[in-house]
Design a protein around this motif. Structure first.
Motif, PDB file in Angstrom:
ATOM      1  N   LYS A 119       0.824  -1.218   0.000  1.00 37.22           N
ATOM      2  CA  LYS A 119       0.000   0.000   0.000  1.00 37.22           C
ATOM      3  C   LYS A 119       0.856   1.265   0.000  1.00 37.22           C
ATOM      4  CE  LYS A 119      -3.775  -2.143   2.616  1.00 37.22           C
ATOM      5  NZ  LYS A 119      -4.392  -2.226   3.955  1.00 37.22           N
ATOM      6  N   LEU A 120       2.100   1.141   0.487  1.00 36.82           N
ATOM      7  CA  LEU A 120       3.000   2.297   0.553  1.00 36.82           C
ATOM      8  C   LEU A 120       3.852   2.451  -0.705  1.00 36.82           C
ATOM      9  CD1 LEU A 120       4.312   1.834   4.221  1.00 36.82           C
ATOM     10  CD2 LEU A 120       2.651   3.536   3.433  1.00 36.82           C
ATOM     11  N   LEU A 121       3.752   1.491  -1.628  1.00 39.08           N
ATOM     12  CA  LEU A 121       4.613   1.471  -2.812  1.00 39.08           C
ATOM     13  C   LEU A 121       3.915   2.039  -4.041  1.00 39.08           C
ATOM     14  CD1 LEU A 121       6.558  -1.888  -3.294  1.00 39.08           C
ATOM     15  CD2 LEU A 121       7.492   0.379  -2.823  1.00 39.08           C
ATOM     16  N   LYS A 122       4.630   2.861  -4.795  1.00 42.27           N
ATOM     17  CA  LYS A 122       4.162   3.271  -6.120  1.00 42.27           C
ATOM     18  C   LYS A 122       4.257   2.063  -7.056  1.00 42.27           C
ATOM     19  CE  LYS A 122       5.369   8.174  -5.727  1.00 42.27           C
ATOM     20  NZ  LYS A 122       6.223   9.280  -6.236  1.00 42.27           N
ATOM     21  N   PRO A 123       3.540   2.084  -8.197  1.00 40.89           N
ATOM     22  CA  PRO A 123       3.488   0.910  -9.087  1.00 40.89           C
ATOM     23  C   PRO A 123       4.857   0.337  -9.472  1.00 40.89           C
ATOM     24  CG  PRO A 123       1.872   2.521  -9.770  1.00 40.89           C
ATOM     25  CD  PRO A 123       2.646   3.163  -8.663  1.00 40.89           C
ATOM     26  N   ASN A 124       5.828   1.179  -9.718  1.00 43.10           N
ATOM     27  CA  ASN A 124       7.165   0.697 -10.082  1.00 43.10           C
ATOM     28  C   ASN A 124       8.133   0.774  -8.905  1.00 43.10           C
ATOM     29  OD1 ASN A 124       6.609   0.091 -12.833  1.00 43.10           O
ATOM     30  ND2 ASN A 124       6.557   2.288 -13.238  1.00 43.10           N
ATOM     31  N   GLY A 125       7.587   0.771  -7.692  1.00 42.56           N
ATOM     32  CA  GLY A 125       8.413   0.949  -6.496  1.00 42.56           C
ATOM     33  C   GLY A 125       9.182  -0.299  -6.100  1.00 42.56           C
ATOM     34  N   GLN A 126      10.054  -0.129  -5.134  1.00 42.87           N
ATOM     35  CA  GLN A 126      10.898  -1.224  -4.641  1.00 42.87           C
ATOM     36  C   GLN A 126      11.021  -1.153  -3.120  1.00 42.87           C
ATOM     37  OE1 GLN A 126      15.000  -0.720  -5.914  1.00 42.87           O
ATOM     38  NE2 GLN A 126      15.061   1.439  -5.317  1.00 42.87           N
ATOM     39  N   VAL A 127      11.163  -2.332  -2.528  1.00 40.18           N
ATOM     40  CA  VAL A 127      11.483  -2.434  -1.096  1.00 40.18           C
ATOM     41  C   VAL A 127      12.902  -2.965  -1.005  1.00 40.18           C
ATOM     42  CG1 VAL A 127      10.869  -3.443   1.132  1.00 40.18           C
ATOM     43  CG2 VAL A 127       9.081  -3.018  -0.571  1.00 40.18           C
ATOM     44  N   LEU A 128      13.774  -2.253  -0.312  1.00 39.74           N
ATOM     45  CA  LEU A 128      15.145  -2.718  -0.093  1.00 39.74           C
ATOM     46  C   LEU A 128      15.289  -3.084   1.375  1.00 39.74           C
ATOM     47  CD1 LEU A 128      17.005   0.053  -2.133  1.00 39.74           C
ATOM     48  CD2 LEU A 128      16.596  -2.309  -2.852  1.00 39.74           C
ATOM     49  N   LEU A 129      15.632  -4.344   1.642  1.00 42.62           N
ATOM     50  CA  LEU A 129      15.715  -4.796   3.034  1.00 42.62           C
ATOM     51  C   LEU A 129      16.892  -5.736   3.224  1.00 42.62           C
ATOM     52  CD1 LEU A 129      14.543  -7.987   3.594  1.00 42.62           C
ATOM     53  CD2 LEU A 129      12.540  -6.912   2.612  1.00 42.62           C
ATOM     54  N   ASP A 130      17.446  -5.708   4.423  1.00 41.67           N
ATOM     55  CA  ASP A 130      18.461  -6.704   4.759  1.00 41.67           C
ATOM     56  C   ASP A 130      17.973  -7.526   5.949  1.00 41.67           C
ATOM     57  OD1 ASP A 130      18.830  -4.936   6.879  1.00 41.67           O
ATOM     58  OD2 ASP A 130      20.849  -4.355   6.319  1.00 41.67           O
ATOM     59  N   SER A 131      18.450  -8.755   5.991  1.00 43.53           N
ATOM     60  CA  SER A 131      18.121  -9.628   7.118  1.00 43.53           C
ATOM     61  C   SER A 131      19.220 -10.663   7.252  1.00 43.53           C
ATOM     62  CB  SER A 131      16.749 -10.286   6.930  1.00 43.53           C
ATOM     63  OG  SER A 131      16.338 -10.912   8.149  1.00 43.53           O
ATOM     64  N   SER A 132      19.055 -11.558   8.208  1.00 45.12           N
ATOM     65  CA  SER A 132      20.041 -12.606   8.461  1.00 45.12           C
ATOM     66  C   SER A 132      19.334 -13.928   8.686  1.00 45.12           C
ATOM     67  CB  SER A 132      20.868 -12.293   9.721  1.00 45.12           C
ATOM     68  OG  SER A 132      21.496 -11.045   9.626  1.00 45.12           O
ATOM     69  N   ASP A 133      19.980 -14.996   8.230  1.00 41.62           N
ATOM     70  CA  ASP A 133      19.524 -16.346   8.547  1.00 41.62           C
ATOM     71  C   ASP A 133      20.252 -16.749   9.828  1.00 41.62           C
ATOM     72  OD1 ASP A 133      18.906 -18.997   8.725  1.00 41.62           O
ATOM     73  OD2 ASP A 133      19.619 -19.542   6.730  1.00 41.62           O
ATOM     74  N   ILE A 134      19.524 -16.823  10.943  1.00 42.38           N
ATOM     75  CA  ILE A 134      20.202 -17.070  12.235  1.00 42.38           C
ATOM     76  C   ILE A 134      20.311 -18.560  12.569  1.00 42.38           C
ATOM     77  CG2 ILE A 134      19.635 -14.800  13.166  1.00 42.38           C
ATOM     78  CD1 ILE A 134      17.502 -16.238  14.938  1.00 42.38           C
ATOM     79  N   ILE A 135      20.248 -19.412  11.546  1.00 44.47           N
ATOM     80  CA  ILE A 135      20.392 -20.848  11.782  1.00 44.47           C
ATOM     81  C   ILE A 135      21.737 -21.146  12.459  1.00 44.47           C
ATOM     82  CG2 ILE A 135      21.423 -21.352   9.513  1.00 44.47           C
ATOM     83  CD1 ILE A 135      18.819 -23.572  11.282  1.00 44.47           C
ATOM     84  N   TYR A 136      22.736 -20.293  12.204  1.00 38.75           N
ATOM     85  CA  TYR A 136      24.076 -20.515  12.777  1.00 38.75           C
ATOM     86  C   TYR A 136      24.077 -20.433  14.308  1.00 38.75           C
ATOM     87  CZ  TYR A 136      24.356 -15.467  13.507  1.00 38.75           C
ATOM     88  OH  TYR A 136      24.108 -14.183  13.923  1.00 38.75           O
ATOM     89  N   MET A 137      23.015 -19.852  14.889  1.00 36.37           N
ATOM     90  CA  MET A 137      22.967 -19.715  16.347  1.00 36.37           C
ATOM     91  C   MET A 137      22.538 -21.013  17.030  1.00 36.37           C
ATOM     92  SD  MET A 137      21.528 -15.848  16.846  1.00 36.37           S
ATOM     93  CE  MET A 137      22.128 -15.702  18.535  1.00 36.37           C
TER      94      MET A 137
END
Length: 236
Positions: free
Chosen positions: A143-161
């Motif tokens: 709902k916050l994105l324009k039609p040609n918009g993008q979401v840039l996000l970073d995350s981590s796979d914490i399986i190593y914990m």
């Protein structure tokens, strides 16, 4: 002191720095968030964050903006950026540091404008809380994105914990919940925050959730320690 995070930012910003934020997690881990790190400049940011800032374009909403480092960098580049945080103290610090456009709100309570780029850095997708809440969260981002918009996000796979056995498998406590769901409490100067859920997502789980909710999901780059930068956009 309900806004533990914001108070810590305000103290550091006003040269009243005497300790860092402690975090206690449901993984029985105690850690600290060094306050100077929250005020880092572009050159001090990890490559994944630098990469995301280079890809940001158009009108930008910096979700969970913290002390405003990302917003300030983009603003200096001449981009139209809005810094959003549910911490009142964080927003005050952003304003005092010179961020021109700020919003004091949780992301789920905000839908006044649409943007070309939504930034969710420092594991911002964690704001979703739990895997079961990803549908609501992703639909709100749409709902916050324009039609040609993008979401840039970073995350981590914490399986190593989690402990690994001889066969390479991982010992994950028998539980109905996804292993990346963590509950945190923050502590600062003797005051504790209420416990809050936080989500770390492995890329495949993020990609599946995105596709199921009408979003394409692209792996942009990977970090040195199970972390990655992803780009979401409307499926063509």
């Amino acid at each position: 002191m309900e806004d533990v995070f914001g108070q810590a930012l305000l103290d550091y910003h006003s040269n009243n720095y005497s300790e860092d934020i402690k975090t206690i997690s449901s993984l029985d881990e105690e850690d600290v968030i060094p306050l100077p790190y929250l005020f880092r400049n572009y050159d001090q940011m990890p490559p994944l964050e630098q990469n995301a800032l280079q890809l940001a374009r158009g009108t930008i909403l910096d979700i969970g903006c913290g002390a405003g480092g990302h917003a300030l960098y983009l603003q200096e580049k001449g981009l139209a950026v809005t810094a959003l945080d549910q911490s009142e103290g964080a927003i005050q610090v952003c304003q005092e540091r010179g961020v021109k456009k700020t919003v004091h709100s949780s992301v789920l309570s905000y839908q006044k404008e649409k943007y070309d780029t939504l930034l969710l850095l420092m594991n911002g997708i964690g704001l979703a809380g739990r895997l079961v809440d990803m549908v609501q969260f992703l639909n709100h981002l749409k709902k916050l994105l324009k039609p040609n918009g993008q979401v840039l996000l970073d995350s981590s796979d914490i399986i190593y914990m989690y402990e690994q056995d001889e066969d390479g498998g991982y010992w994950i406590p028998s539980s109905d919940q996804y292993y990346g769901e963590v509950t945190f409490t923050m502590e600062y100067k003797g005051e504790k925050s209420a416990p809050f859920p936080w989500l770390y997502l492995d890329f495949n789980t993020l990609q599946n959730a995105s596709w199921a909710n009408g979003l394409a999901c692209e792996l942009v780059s990977e970090g040195n320690h199970y972390d990655y930068l992803a780009k979401l956009s409307f499926q063509q």
